[in-house]
Design a protein around this motif. Sequence first.
Motif, short mmCIF file in Angstrom:
data_model
loop_
_atom_site.label_atom_id
_atom_site.label_comp_id
_atom_site.label_asym_id
_atom_site.label_seq_id
_atom_site.Cartn_x
_atom_site.Cartn_y
_atom_site.Cartn_z
N LEU A 68 0.89 -1.27 -0.08
CA LEU A 68 -0.47 0.01 0.09
C LEU A 68 0.83 1.33 -0.24
CD1 LEU A 68 -2.81 -0.56 2.56
CD2 LEU A 68 -2.85 -0.29 0.03
N GLY A 69 2.01 1.31 0.60
CA GLY A 69 2.72 2.14 0.23
C GLY A 69 3.22 2.62 -0.58
N ALA A 70 3.96 1.75 -1.21
CA ALA A 70 3.95 1.16 -2.91
C ALA A 70 3.84 2.31 -3.81
CB ALA A 70 4.28 0.10 -3.40
N ILE A 71 2.29 1.57 -3.21
CA ILE A 71 1.32 2.07 -4.29
C ILE A 71 0.18 3.86 -3.94
CG2 ILE A 71 -1.40 2.15 -5.27
CD1 ILE A 71 -1.07 -0.98 -4.74
N ALA A 72 0.64 3.92 -3.24
CA ALA A 72 0.51 5.48 -3.09
C ALA A 72 1.54 6.22 -2.61
CB ALA A 72 0.83 5.85 -0.91
N ALA A 73 2.97 5.86 -2.71
CA ALA A 73 4.10 6.45 -3.12
C ALA A 73 4.20 7.16 -5.19
CB ALA A 73 5.75 5.84 -2.77
N ALA A 74 4.13 5.78 -5.95
CA ALA A 74 3.27 5.87 -7.10
C ALA A 74 2.52 6.52 -7.41
CB ALA A 74 3.15 4.17 -7.61
N LEU A 75 1.35 6.13 -6.82
CA LEU A 75 0.41 7.20 -7.05
C LEU A 75 0.52 9.00 -7.08
CD1 LEU A 75 -2.98 5.72 -6.21
CD2 LEU A 75 -1.61 6.24 -8.53
N ASP A 76 1.24 8.75 -6.21
CA ASP A 76 1.92 10.59 -5.56
C ASP A 76 2.82 11.23 -7.06
OD1 ASP A 76 1.50 12.82 -4.12
OD2 ASP A 76 4.07 12.32 -2.96
N GLN A 77 2.93 11.00 -8.06
CA GLN A 77 4.01 11.28 -9.58
C GLN A 77 3.17 10.63 -10.32
OE1 GLN A 77 7.28 11.88 -9.18
NE2 GLN A 77 6.71 11.56 -7.25
N VAL A 78 1.65 10.61 -10.32
CA VAL A 78 0.78 10.23 -11.33
C VAL A 78 -0.33 12.10 -11.26
CG1 VAL A 78 -0.85 9.30 -12.22
CG2 VAL A 78 0.46 8.04 -11.11
#
Length: 122
Positions: free
Chosen positions: A88-98
């Motif tokens: 979940l932390g990885a998904i949040a970090a990635a979506l923060d860049q979108v």
Amino acid sequence: MMAAASGAAAGQEGRSPAEVVAALSAAGLQLPAVTPPLAAYVPAVRSGGTIQVSGQVPLRDGRIVAGSVGEGAMAVADGQSAAGLCALGAIAAALDQVADGERVRAVKVNAFIAAAPGFTAL
């Protein structure tokens, strides 16, 4: 690693960030806030259409869930829960860049698990 592109450029591949959040919500999951760096790194870096996410540690209530999985150590279910927190932390970090209007898809996922010697139950 995730790929991001506008809907037209991606041929509608992947999901919008809202679709990702909705799918997680339907599964009873919620994205955490992006964790501020705990050392000299950034949570995610974007280069063109690729987003590289830094390694994630399992955080629950702001505290690191630590331990090895296996006999005499952390229970398998607790290890699975910790892995979910990392995901979940990885998904949040990635979506923060979108950006708005972009779609994303995972193209590579690496997972590293601390396990007690002899642990084989996955």
